[in-house]
Design a protein around this motif. Structure first.
Motif, short mmCIF file in Angstrom:
data_model
loop_
_atom_site.label_atom_id
_atom_site.label_comp_id
_atom_site.label_asym_id
_atom_site.label_seq_id
_atom_site.Cartn_x
_atom_site.Cartn_y
_atom_site.Cartn_z
N ASN A 1 0.91 -1.15 0.10
CA ASN A 1 0.13 0.12 0.07
C ASN A 1 1.00 1.27 0.09
N GLU A 2 1.82 1.26 0.78
CA GLU A 2 2.78 2.44 0.84
C GLU A 2 3.34 2.81 -0.91
N ALA A 3 3.78 1.75 -1.24
CA ALA A 3 4.33 1.67 -2.70
C ALA A 3 3.14 2.24 -3.74
N ILE A 4 2.12 1.80 -3.61
CA ILE A 4 0.76 2.20 -4.40
C ILE A 4 0.74 3.70 -4.19
N ILE A 5 0.51 4.15 -3.10
CA ILE A 5 0.33 5.67 -2.78
C ILE A 5 1.67 6.48 -3.38
N ALA A 6 2.87 6.11 -3.24
CA ALA A 6 4.19 6.70 -3.69
C ALA A 6 3.93 6.64 -5.22
N VAL A 7 3.52 5.64 -5.90
CA VAL A 7 3.67 5.56 -7.31
C VAL A 7 2.43 6.54 -7.76
N ASP A 8 1.26 6.25 -7.15
CA ASP A 8 0.04 7.30 -7.62
C ASP A 8 0.58 8.49 -7.62
N MET A 9 1.05 9.06 -6.58
CA MET A 9 1.75 10.52 -6.23
C MET A 9 2.66 11.01 -7.20
N ALA A 10 3.50 10.17 -7.57
CA ALA A 10 4.54 10.17 -8.50
C ALA A 10 4.15 10.43 -9.90
N ILE A 11 3.02 9.63 -10.38
CA ILE A 11 2.25 9.83 -11.56
C ILE A 11 1.68 11.11 -11.65
N ALA A 12 0.84 11.42 -10.59
CA ALA A 12 0.21 12.88 -10.40
C ALA A 12 1.07 14.23 -10.61
N LYS A 13 2.42 13.84 -10.17
CA LYS A 13 3.19 14.92 -10.20
C LYS A 13 3.82 14.84 -11.60
N TYR A 14 4.29 14.14 -12.19
CA TYR A 14 4.62 13.80 -13.58
C TYR A 14 3.88 14.35 -14.53
N ASN A 15 2.51 14.00 -14.37
CA ASN A 15 1.48 14.53 -15.37
C ASN A 15 0.95 15.94 -15.00
N ASN A 16 1.16 16.43 -14.01
CA ASN A 16 0.62 17.60 -13.75
C ASN A 16 1.40 18.92 -13.16
N ILE A 17 2.63 18.54 -12.80
CA ILE A 17 3.72 19.40 -12.36
C ILE A 17 5.04 19.56 -13.00
N ARG A 18 5.41 18.39 -13.36
CA ARG A 18 6.73 18.20 -14.16
C ARG A 18 6.74 18.84 -15.74
N PRO A 19 7.17 19.89 -15.80
CA PRO A 19 7.38 20.14 -17.31
C PRO A 19 8.20 19.24 -18.24
N HIS A 20 7.64 18.98 -19.35
CA HIS A 20 8.27 18.24 -20.51
C HIS A 20 8.79 18.77 -21.58
N PHE A 21 9.82 18.60 -22.05
CA PHE A 21 10.58 19.23 -23.30
C PHE A 21 9.60 18.77 -24.48
N SER A 22 9.04 17.51 -24.65
CA SER A 22 8.14 17.11 -25.72
C SER A 22 6.82 18.07 -25.66
N CYS A 23 6.40 18.82 -24.65
CA CYS A 23 5.31 19.41 -24.47
C CYS A 23 5.66 20.93 -24.56
#
Length: 68
Positions: free
Chosen positions: A34-56
């Motif tokens: 469960n700790e791993a699932i929570i950490a992965v979910d948070m990382a994916i949310a940051k990756y898609n909503n906070i982290r800028p991407h050169f390809s975008c």
């Protein structure tokens, strides 16, 4: 991510895995599943909503959904 374990067969997935591990501290050992699932979910949310991407054009995928 491949049948024979060759990381060059799926470079995009390996790149994303590397980003998640290094930039979002997912290389650590978690106490339980469960700790791993929570950490992965948070990382994916940051990756898609906070982290800028050169390809975008240095926007997040969420900001510029047409380019990503």
């Amino acid at each position: 991510m491949t049948q024979d374990g060759n990381p060059y067969d799926n470079a995009i997935a390996e790149r994303v895995n590397g980003i998640l591990k290094v930039e979002f501290d997912l290389y650590q050992t978690f106490g339980n599943f469960n700790e791993a699932i929570i950490a992965v979910d948070m990382a994916i949310a940051k990756y898609n909503n906070i982290r800028p991407h050169f390809s975008c054009e240095l926007q997040t995928p969420q900001q510029n959904i047409t380019l990503c």
